[in-house]
Scaffold this motif. Structure first.
Motif, PDB file in Angstrom:
ATOM      1  N   GLU A 128       0.694  -1.106   0.033  1.00 49.34           N
ATOM      2  CA  GLU A 128       0.048  -0.001   0.022  1.00 49.34           C
ATOM      3  C   GLU A 128       0.762   1.336  -0.005  1.00 49.34           C
ATOM      4  N   VAL A 129       0.273   2.373  -0.660  1.00 48.71           N
ATOM      5  CA  VAL A 129       1.211   3.458  -0.554  1.00 48.71           C
ATOM      6  C   VAL A 129       0.903   4.355   0.831  1.00 48.71           C
ATOM      7  N   MET A 130       1.828   4.409   1.474  1.00 47.14           N
ATOM      8  CA  MET A 130       1.786   4.930   2.779  1.00 47.14           C
ATOM      9  C   MET A 130       2.029   6.819   2.696  1.00 47.14           C
ATOM     10  N   PHE A 131       2.873   7.170   1.741  1.00 49.84           N
ATOM     11  CA  PHE A 131       2.675   8.503   1.301  1.00 49.84           C
ATOM     12  C   PHE A 131       3.337   8.699  -0.169  1.00 49.84           C
ATOM     13  N   ASP A 132       3.081   9.841  -0.808  1.00 55.33           N
ATOM     14  CA  ASP A 132       3.397  10.072  -1.979  1.00 55.33           C
ATOM     15  C   ASP A 132       3.649  11.894  -1.884  1.00 55.33           C
ATOM     16  N   LYS A 133       4.930  12.002  -2.002  1.00 56.26           N
ATOM     17  CA  LYS A 133       4.906  13.750  -1.752  1.00 56.26           C
ATOM     18  C   LYS A 133       6.276  14.124  -2.283  1.00 56.26           C
ATOM     19  N   ALA A 134       6.531  15.374  -2.072  1.00 56.76           N
ATOM     20  CA  ALA A 134       7.855  15.768  -2.581  1.00 56.76           C
ATOM     21  C   ALA A 134       8.774  15.484  -1.500  1.00 56.76           C
ATOM     22  N   ALA A 135       9.836  15.143  -1.901  1.00 55.11           N
ATOM     23  CA  ALA A 135      11.071  14.633  -0.927  1.00 55.11           C
ATOM     24  C   ALA A 135      11.341  15.787   0.155  1.00 55.11           C
ATOM     25  N   SER A 136      11.263  16.916  -0.143  1.00 54.54           N
ATOM     26  CA  SER A 136      11.717  18.285   0.514  1.00 54.54           C
ATOM     27  C   SER A 136      10.505  18.251   1.668  1.00 54.54           C
ATOM     28  N   ALA A 137       9.320  17.705   1.527  1.00 54.79           N
ATOM     29  CA  ALA A 137       8.307  17.740   2.243  1.00 54.79           C
ATOM     30  C   ALA A 137       8.008  16.696   3.334  1.00 54.79           C
TER      31      ALA A 137
END
Length: 277
Positions: free
Chosen positions: A234-243
């Protein structure tokens, strides 16, 4: 979009009788929702068994989903004819962690095989006997510091050299979508840094999409603007590396055996400034 996954499930063969949507034991990938635009550079991270390799095989059209919608380079691979699917695969490059390069094949032949999906059959057969683009292959190998091995057999290469030969084949192919499964796992830190910088530069120069699975968290944060965290399919997160926060990274690897560099990177994330390519 280069990649669009909507409600995607993949179950393991042992679970083939299970409902991939209703039964949590189905494993593999679970209800994945992802959209990745052309030219994006994305790192997929997570503990072993999270589903990273399964996701890459799915995008490479090497594995069929059990449920959901898959769109790769504006096509659903599994609604295409065999010929059309073969042409689609010629636009996708896949670098495997253990490259399946024929042991007795010379490196020049193995690398030039990256273009076989784009060549007519007669040209592919001729290339097996006499490599047709030695200068082009040599130029690609030079970028990976492997020029001296151009006429060596693959069986004579070390593990790291084999990985670089497989990367050279993918770069020589010049795909629109480049997928890499732990492409630097057998390399020393200096070569690994150089290779990831090369892949990142290739993506930027050609505006091609780059999706790489990595266990080395620090390299993932350094070279990839976007990071997807997978755990238990499952996808736990999907975001900018800096965030990303250190808490999110620690949660992703909770109760798993962290590689020392991964643990250290998670602990000091945001405590140091990580340079970007």
């Amino acid at each position: 979009m280069s990649v669009n996954l909507h409600g995607l499930w993949v179950r393991y063969p042992a679970d083939s009788k299970l409902d991939p949507v209703k039964d949590e034991r189905a494993g593999g990938l679970k209800n994945i929702q992802l959209s990745i635009a052309r030219g994006e550079r994305v790192a997929v991270i997570g503990p072993s068994g999270a589903g990273k390799s399964t996701l890459l095989r799915l995008l490479a059209t090497a594995q069929q989903p059990s449920a959901g919608k898959l769109d790769v380079l504006h096509s659903n691979p599994w609604t295409l004819s065999a010929g059309a699917r073969k042409r689609l695969r010629a636009r996708i490059g896949l670098i495997q962690q253990s490259p399946p390069l024929p042991p007795r094949q010379r490196v020049v032949t193995a690398v030039s095989a990256g273009r076989t999906g784009q060549w007519p059959q007669w040209k592919c057969l001729l290339n097996l006997v006499y490599p047709l683009d030695i200068p082009g292959v040599a130029h690609t190998l030079e970028q990976l510091d492997l020029t001296e091995k151009i006429f060596a057999r693959c069986e004579a290469l070390s593990g790291g050299q084999l990985q670089r030969a497989a990367i050279a084949r993918a770069l020589y192919q010049a795909p629109e979508l480049l997928l890499a499964d732990e492409p630097v796992s057998a390399m020393d830190p200096v070569l690994a840094e150089h290779t990831l910088a090369l892949l990142s530069g290739f993506s930027q120069e050609r505006n091609s999409t780059l999706i790489v699975s990595l266990h080395n968290l620090e390299m993932a944060l350094r070279y990839f603007p976007r990071v997807i965290g997978l755990r238990d399919g499952e996808v736990m997160f999907d975001k900018a590396a800096s965030a990303l926060s250190s808490e999110e990274l620690q949660q992703l690897y909770a109760n798993s055996q962290l590689h020392p560099s991964t643990a250290a990177a998670a602990d000091r994330h945001h405590a140091i400034q990580i340079p970007r390519c």
